[in-house]
Motif scaffolding. Structure first.
Motif: not given
Length: 255
Positions: A68-92
């Motif tokens: 029903g969902f998924w999990l994201l791990s950012n293994l970088s210690l220096a940069r932010t990762v952004v996840v955008e909703n590709a179905e619109g609505g401006g969510e991220y």
């Protein structure tokens, strides 16, 4: 653009070129409970999805499939990762450096990583979400969110609202909000709006802000009302609550 996974409960992770044009790289299917890594890779540190990221670490992140969902791990210690909703609505979502196992609810999403040569992009496609049988939001002919705000989807003010939200629906990262003249030009191609004026558009925006969406005044640091506060607040509210969605763009017709 990637297709949905053949599994009823897995993910499909596809590398995209930047800017995305539909010509992706290798697609990897991820069954529930399994994970894939992404990054530039290195000897002794292979990744499942290789990225052209010479300035990044060998393993930039990890995507894990759940039910029903998924999990994201950012293994970088220096940069932010952004996840955008590709179905619109401006969510991220912003996934800060070192954040592990952040739940992501989006069914179709773009994972964006800043790099020296521009943004690197992955597309994640998840199974359709589950709903109560009585809800059926994707098929119900009545618009529940519009009804919750007492909006008439056939009214001119709703067309103005859709025109305001159009750029953000096309690109959630686009900060532009159309001005009054742009909205007039966009709507005058419709039979119902041949004679619409700038004064009428401004009236509809004020009506939406004060009586329909009931947005709060946005104050500037100096204490006065910020310029274009109504447009910003109306667009933000409409997209945040899903009042205006991709399918509503059909009301405006082709450009």
């Amino acid at each position: 653009m990637s297709t949905r996974p053949t599994s009823t409960s897995g993910l499909l992770v596809t590398q995209l070129v930047t800017p995305p044009d539909g010509n992706g790289g290798r697609a990897v299917e991820v069954p529930p409970g399994r994970a894939v890594t992404f990054g530039r890779g290195a000897a002794g540190q292979p990744v499942d999805v290789a990225l052209d990221d010479p300035g990044g670490g060998p393993v930039a992140g990890r995507i894990r499939a759940a039910h029903g969902f998924w999990l994201l791990s950012n293994l970088s210690l220096a940069r932010t990762v952004v996840v955008e909703n590709a179905e619109g609505g401006g969510e991220y979502l912003r996934v800060p450096p070192g954040r592990l196992e952040m739940p992501v609810p989006f069914t179709r999403a773009r994972v964006l990583l800043p790099a020296a040569g521009g943004l690197l992009s992955l597309e994640v496609t998840a199974p359709d979400p589950l709903y109560l049988d009585a809800a059926l939001p994707a098929e119900c002919p009545d618009d529940h969110m519009a009804r919750a705000f007492s909006l008439d989807c056939m009214a001119k003010y709703f067309l103005v609202l859709v025109a305001l939200c159009e750029p953000r629906l096309g690109d959630p990262s686009d900060p532009a909000i159309p001005g009054t003249r742009e909205i007039v030009e966009r709507l005058r191609g419709l039979d119902s709006c041949r004679s619409i004026t700038q004064a009428a558009v401004n009236f509809h925006i004020d009506y939406l802000a004060r009586h329909k969406l009931r947005v709060r005044d946005r104050l500037s640091p100096g204490g006065g009302l910020r310029a274009n506060w109504q447009r910003e607040a109306v667009v933000s509210t409409a997209l945040r609550f899903g009042v205006v969605r991709q399918e509503h763009l059909a009301l405006l017709g082709a450009r």
